[in-house]
Design a protein around this motif. Structure first.
Motif, short mmCIF file in Angstrom:
data_model
loop_
_atom_site.label_atom_id
_atom_site.label_comp_id
_atom_site.label_asym_id
_atom_site.label_seq_id
_atom_site.Cartn_x
_atom_site.Cartn_y
_atom_site.Cartn_z
N UNK A 178 0.83 -1.21 0.00
CA UNK A 178 0.00 0.00 0.00
C UNK A 178 0.86 1.26 0.00
N UNK A 179 1.98 1.19 0.76
CA UNK A 179 2.89 2.35 0.80
C UNK A 179 3.47 2.61 -0.58
N UNK A 180 3.82 1.51 -1.25
CA UNK A 180 4.37 1.62 -2.59
C UNK A 180 3.35 2.29 -3.52
N UNK A 181 2.09 1.88 -3.41
CA UNK A 181 1.03 2.48 -4.24
C UNK A 181 0.86 3.95 -3.89
N UNK A 182 0.97 4.27 -2.61
CA UNK A 182 0.82 5.66 -2.17
C UNK A 182 1.94 6.52 -2.75
N UNK A 183 3.17 5.99 -2.74
CA UNK A 183 4.29 6.77 -3.28
C UNK A 183 4.08 7.02 -4.78
N UNK A 184 3.55 6.01 -5.46
CA UNK A 184 3.26 6.20 -6.89
C UNK A 184 2.20 7.28 -7.09
N UNK A 185 1.15 7.20 -6.25
CA UNK A 185 0.08 8.22 -6.38
C UNK A 185 0.65 9.62 -6.12
N UNK A 186 1.53 9.70 -5.11
CA UNK A 186 2.16 10.97 -4.78
C UNK A 186 2.95 11.50 -5.97
N UNK A 187 3.71 10.59 -6.57
CA UNK A 187 4.56 10.97 -7.69
C UNK A 187 3.72 11.46 -8.86
N UNK A 188 2.55 10.83 -9.04
CA UNK A 188 1.67 11.24 -10.14
C UNK A 188 1.13 12.66 -9.97
N UNK A 189 1.09 13.13 -8.73
CA UNK A 189 0.61 14.51 -8.53
C UNK A 189 1.66 15.54 -8.92
N UNK A 190 2.86 15.06 -9.27
CA UNK A 190 3.89 15.97 -9.75
C UNK A 190 4.94 16.31 -8.71
N UNK A 191 4.75 15.86 -7.47
CA UNK A 191 5.73 16.18 -6.44
C UNK A 191 6.99 15.32 -6.64
N UNK A 192 8.14 15.94 -6.48
CA UNK A 192 9.40 15.22 -6.61
C UNK A 192 9.69 14.51 -5.28
#
Lengths: 290, 250
Positions: free
Chosen positions: B179-193
């Motif tokens: 789930x954490x891995x999926x969250x990091x992907x979602x975060x990355x998709x929002x454009x945050x580095x």
């Protein structure tokens, strides 16, 4: 022997009010910065002296309201200076708790003796806020003492409201819980440390100005209230401002009861005995967190 | 793509120990930059000196969007747009989940918001990291996984452009790591580095665009994650025997 319970209660509540004001300031700094400020008592003394100098006819004679206002304002400045000079330079040291005990003690001695030089050895007394006597619960006390009894909860309530409902207050509470996280979310921690110190010193200055109306102002008048404030903070429980306030009233009432039964000279011994006894069973104080 | 974060030759010593010893790196906008290395290799110290919490570097330069930040106070770095999480849970335990995150919106980057807007952003942020349900619970009462997510939510509430995550998966179960891995992907998709320190290698390998390995405070190697883990030096210093991509025992 008939026990004069109302007299014990009333005189206990007067003492408790002063302890509450002193101890709350001490606790605010402890909770926020994690240090004990040994110069807290001198803020009280200077508050009284400054209020006297401004208001008394032998001083500037600007009236009591001016005296109180300038005393509190000067102590707020004094709190900022104390933080900047005696605490901040050591903030990143691991042994800060110990270092600050020494720096604030040194500052306190320095200021106490400076006070002695400025104001001399003669006893001084402030005008009372209200003259005359009143009789709450049938006990005759000065109207000034009644002002202390009533104004203390109001002042502490205002402090509670500030910490609970304002943006700055919630940031101070956040720092008290976790300094790193507070920095992490963009809170300017050093500035709020300074603010906590200033608030605390302002409260002590106010307590001093109020005490100056019922006791003589002498250079070491802050020492005993400071000692009591330490007891109150530890007794109420480190980390709990509410505990400190309850602790102040409990200690005040223990003191007045003990004074009534065993006299003033044995009171400190009795109080410490009760204090130690309670800490054996509740090492974190009444409301302290582990 | 432009470099968001450039670290040049930073050094941090503790007595005789050179915890970070001349590390340089650059992080491109929008990427997930992984940082691996054995315990004590200087990973968290690197985060500490980037954010100034709790200390700055002894020497070297750190540029965020081209602006030097190596001497900025921590709250100013946060407001400039860098947020981080810590390895161990750091939240305000007696405050509710909602208030924890709201403080971030109030003090972080998003100043000048109306009360209503702050509340909306707080709610959305909590839901984004997967913390639905009762937001009035005190933060001291929730599970480790929820605390980790709360920390990420608090960091996000400051509206960062660069998010430094320090071992977000440590101490979590396998499903929680997924789930954490999926969250990091979602975060990355929002454009945050994102710069990600992690011991859990499968997580690092699946989410990172580039991976850097530190050892004894120095950069051992840097490159595509799949290439980096094949590097002999890395295997020797960090991974133990070849092919062990399970949870790091160090």
């Amino acid at each position: 022997m008939t026990v004069d319970v109302p007299a014990i209660i009333v005189s206990g509540v007067v003492l408790a009010s002063l302890y509450a004001m002193m101890a709350t300031g001490l606790a605010l700094v402890w909770n926020t910065l994690g240090i004990f400020n040994f110069a807290h008592g001198i803020f009280m003394t200077l508050g009284a002296y400054i209020a006297w100098t401004i208001s008394d006819e032998a001083g500037l004679g600007w009236g009591l309201a001016g005296g109180f206002a300038i005393a509190v304002a000067t102590m707020i400045g004094g709190g900022l200076a104390t933080y900047g000079l005696l605490v901040k330079p050591f903030q990143n040291r691991k042994d800060i708790v110990l270092v600050v005990v020494m720096t604030t003690l040194a500052g306190s001695f320095f200021l106490e003796n400076t006070g002695r030089l400025i104001w001399g050895p003669r006893l001084k007394q402030l005008q009372r806020v209200v003259e005359g006597t009143v009789q709450p619960l049938g006990v005759s006390i000065s109207a000034h003492e009644l002002v202390i009894i009533i104004s203390t909860p109001l002042i502490l309530l205002a402090l509670y409201a500030f910490l609970r409902w304002t943006r700055t207050g919630s940031a101070i509470r956040a720092i008290a819980q976790n300094q790193d996280s507070a920095l992490l979310i963009g809170i300017n921690v050093p500035r709020l440390y300074a603010l906590s110190f200033a608030l605390s010193a302002g409260l002590a200055g106010l307590a001093g100005a109020l005490l100056g109306g019922i006791r003589f102002i002498v250079p070491n008048m802050g020492s005993e209230p400071l000692l009591k404030a330490f007891i109150v903070v530890i007794f109420g429980g480190l980390g709990s401002l509410g505990g400190t306030i309850v602790g102040a009233y409990v200690i005040g009432l223990i003191e007045s009861t003990s004074t009534y039964f065993v006299g003033i000279y044995w009171t400190n011994a009795v109080m410490f005995a009760i204090f130690i006894f309670i800490l054996i069973f509740r090492p974190t104080g009444l409301f302290g967190r582990n | 793509m432009a470099d968001v974060l450039v670290v040049e030759n930073v050094v941090k010593t503790f007595g005789a120990l050179r915890a970070v010893d001349g590390v340089s790196l650059s992080v491109r906008e929008g990427e997930v930059f992984g940082v691996a290395g054995p315990n004590g290799s200087g990973k968290s110290t690197l985060f500490n000196i980037i954010t100034g919490i709790p200390f700055h570097a002894d020497s070297g330069r750190i540029l965020f969007d081209g602006t030097p930040i190596e001497r900025m106070p921590p709250h100013a770095i946060c407001r400039a747009g860098i947020a981080r999480t810590f390895q161990t849970e750091t939240d305000f335990e007696t405050l509710s989940l909602f208030d924890n995150v709201k403080l971030g919106t109030v003090y972080g980057h998003a100043r000048g918001m109306s009360e209503e807007e702050q509340r909306r952003v707080t709610r959305e942020t909590l839901e984004f990291v997967g913390l639905g349900g009762d937001h009035d619970r005190p933060a001291g009462d929730i599970s480790v996984f929820d605390k980790k997510r709360l920390m990420i939510a608090s960091a996000l509430a400051t509206k960062p452009r660069l998010l430094l995550l320090d071992e977000p998966a440590s101490g979590l179960t396998r499903p929680e790591i997924r789930e954490t891995s999926a969250l990091i992907r979602r975060l990355s998709e929002t454009g945050v580095t994102i710069v990600l320190i992690e011991h859990v290698l499968p997580l690092l390998l699946t989410v990172s665009n580039r991976l850097m390995v530190l050892n004894f405070g120095q950069v051992l190697t840097e490159g595509h994650p799949k290439e980096v883990v094949k590097n002999e030096q890395v295997i020797e210093a960090y991974l133990g025997k070849r092919g062990d991509h399970g949870r790091d025992a160090a």
